[in-house]
Design a protein around this motif. Structure first.
Motif, PDB file in Angstrom:
ATOM      1  N   GLU A  81     -10.397  10.790 -13.654  1.00 46.25           N
ATOM      2  CA  GLU A  81     -10.861  11.763 -14.650  1.00 46.25           C
ATOM      3  C   GLU A  81      -9.823  11.968 -15.752  1.00 46.25           C
ATOM      4  O   GLU A  81     -10.156  12.426 -16.838  1.00 46.25           O
ATOM      5  N   GLN A  82      -8.565  11.628 -15.458  1.00 52.04           N
ATOM      6  CA  GLN A  82      -7.506  11.689 -16.466  1.00 52.04           C
ATOM      7  C   GLN A  82      -7.347  10.343 -17.174  1.00 52.04           C
ATOM      8  O   GLN A  82      -6.384  10.130 -17.899  1.00 52.04           O
ATOM      9  N   GLU A  83      -8.300   9.423 -16.915  1.00 52.25           N
ATOM     10  CA  GLU A  83      -8.308   8.081 -17.508  1.00 52.25           C
ATOM     11  C   GLU A  83      -7.124   7.245 -17.035  1.00 52.25           C
ATOM     12  O   GLU A  83      -6.613   6.393 -17.763  1.00 52.25           O
ATOM     13  N   ILE A  84      -6.701   7.499 -15.799  1.00 53.71           N
ATOM     14  CA  ILE A  84      -5.647   6.703 -15.165  1.00 53.71           C
ATOM     15  C   ILE A  84      -6.329   5.698 -14.241  1.00 53.71           C
ATOM     16  O   ILE A  84      -7.113   6.087 -13.373  1.00 53.71           O
ATOM     17  N   GLU A  85      -6.033   4.447 -14.414  1.00 53.98           N
ATOM     18  CA  GLU A  85      -6.698   3.404 -13.634  1.00 53.98           C
ATOM     19  C   GLU A  85      -6.223   3.417 -12.184  1.00 53.98           C
ATOM     20  O   GLU A  85      -5.031   3.430 -11.902  1.00 53.98           O
ATOM     21  N   VAL A  86      -7.179   3.431 -11.280  1.00 50.72           N
ATOM     22  CA  VAL A  86      -6.911   3.413  -9.843  1.00 50.72           C
ATOM     23  C   VAL A  86      -7.830   2.373  -9.212  1.00 50.72           C
ATOM     24  O   VAL A  86      -8.955   2.161  -9.683  1.00 50.72           O
ATOM     25  N   ARG A  87      -7.347   1.750  -8.157  1.00 52.29           N
ATOM     26  CA  ARG A  87      -8.215   0.840  -7.406  1.00 52.29           C
ATOM     27  C   ARG A  87      -8.136   1.209  -5.935  1.00 52.29           C
ATOM     28  O   ARG A  87      -7.048   1.359  -5.385  1.00 52.29           O
ATOM     29  N   MET A  88      -9.308   1.410  -5.317  1.00 50.55           N
ATOM     30  CA  MET A  88      -9.376   1.769  -3.900  1.00 50.55           C
ATOM     31  C   MET A  88     -10.174   0.709  -3.164  1.00 50.55           C
ATOM     32  O   MET A  88     -11.356   0.507  -3.437  1.00 50.55           O
ATOM     33  N   ASN A  89      -9.514   0.034  -2.225  1.00 52.22           N
ATOM     34  CA  ASN A  89     -10.137  -1.045  -1.477  1.00 52.22           C
ATOM     35  C   ASN A  89      -9.985  -0.835   0.021  1.00 52.22           C
ATOM     36  O   ASN A  89      -8.940  -0.381   0.485  1.00 52.22           O
ATOM     37  N   ASN A  90     -11.034  -1.190   0.743  1.00 55.29           N
ATOM     38  CA  ASN A  90     -10.916  -1.267   2.193  1.00 55.29           C
ATOM     39  C   ASN A  90     -10.057  -2.480   2.521  1.00 55.29           C
ATOM     40  O   ASN A  90     -10.260  -3.559   1.965  1.00 55.29           O
ATOM     41  N   PHE A  91      -9.096  -2.318   3.416  1.00 57.51           N
ATOM     42  CA  PHE A  91      -8.146  -3.399   3.637  1.00 57.51           C
ATOM     43  C   PHE A  91      -8.806  -4.642   4.227  1.00 57.51           C
ATOM     44  O   PHE A  91      -8.379  -5.772   3.940  1.00 57.51           O
ATOM     45  N   ALA A  92      -9.829  -4.459   5.035  1.00 60.34           N
ATOM     46  CA  ALA A  92     -10.545  -5.612   5.584  1.00 60.34           C
ATOM     47  C   ALA A  92     -11.172  -6.438   4.462  1.00 60.34           C
ATOM     48  O   ALA A  92     -11.177  -7.681   4.510  1.00 60.34           O
TER      49      ALA A  92
END
Length: 284
Positions: free
Chosen positions: A154-165
């Motif tokens: 929401e602050q326009e900061i890029e994030v990536r969330m992945n399941n490790f599998a």
């Protein structure tokens, strides 16, 4: 030449356009009939001599407010489009977009720590500090990690969330592009690896795991990981291959324990209770 200048100035006089309520004041300037501020102003004598005209447009309070509202609307539209695109790239599961602090029911005692991470993001980023959420299945580790992700997005900061599998499957399926894949994981300001657990990892799998963790470490960017492993297991690995992975992870991330009963079991029990209640009511 003066006529060309005059035409140009007239074309710029949007704020000075006259409505039926507007009026000419005693000073000869056009005034807004709503806010009663002048829509025009006089040029300096020096400029009058150069341009050959005496007045230029100015914004009255009405026009200023309208312009601000239009600018705010355009900015809001731009912001929503950017956040929407960032979320598309961040999450593989659409439901994760709803994992927000606003939707947090306050069931986890670690919510304050999660919010603190967002509040102190610039410091966390500068110091390359992450979290390692560890604890039993269903205690809200992934949800709070998702809350952090959404708050930063929401602050326009890029994030990536992945399941490790999924990460391991992608690496196995695209071995020839492994380095590019890992570079992409290390590029984003914050990487979240969900369900980090490799107690049954093969030698090949462990090599890929170490490559991802070490690559992130060398990038100098923070990492958040969630795991069902205990802190005891992480601090006392079964062999050297696991030791170098866990050591690197604990060097980057502050361990945060998640306790209590499984939220999933509680939710399932609540659903069962509601269903039983409805059945009893129907049978009356």
């Amino acid at each position: 030449m003066n006529k060309m200048v005059e035409e140009t100035v007239k074309n710029m006089m949007q704020p000075g356009e006259r409505t039926r309520e507007d009026y000419i004041g005693e000073d000869g300037l056009l005034y807004c009939g709503q806010c009663h501020e002048p829509k025009e102003a006089y040029f300096d004598q020096e400029k009058v001599g150069v341009l050959g005209i005496k007045k230029h447009p100015r914004e009255c309070e009405c026009r200023r407010q309208k312009r601000k509202e239009e600018e705010q609307y355009r900015e809001q539209q731009r912001h929503e489009a950017v956040v929407r695109e960032l979320k598309e790239h961040c999450f593989s599961d659409r439901s994760m977009k709803e994992w927000t602090f606003k939707n947090d029911k306050g069931l986890s005692e670690n919510t304050v720590l999660a919010k603190l991470y967002v509040k102190d993001w610039e410091t966390m980023k500068a110091e390359n500090t992450g979290y390692l959420f560890w604890g039993a299945v269903g205690t809200g580790k992934s949800f709070l990690a998702g809350c952090i992700a959404n708050a930063l997005l929401e602050q326009e900061i890029e994030v990536r969330m992945n399941n490790f599998a999924e990460v391991l499957n992608d690496l196995s399926a695209n071995f020839s592009e492994k380095n590019t894949y890992i570079k992409n994981l290390c590029r984003v300001p914050l990487l979240i690896l969900d369900d980090f657990g490799m107690e049954r990892g093969t030698e090949y799998g462990l090599e890929q795991i170490y490559a991802v963790i070490d690559g992130r470490y060398r990038s100098g960017k923070p990492l958040i990981a969630t795991t069902n492993l205990t802190l005891q297991e992480l601090k006392n690995p079964q062999d050297t291959a696991h030791a170098r992975i866990y050591d690197r992870l604990l060097e980057m991330c502050v361990p945060v324990q998640f306790k209590g009963e499984s939220f999933r079991k509680r939710t399932a029990q609540e659903k069962l209770g509601r269903m039983q209640k409805r059945i009893k009511e129907k049978m009356r």
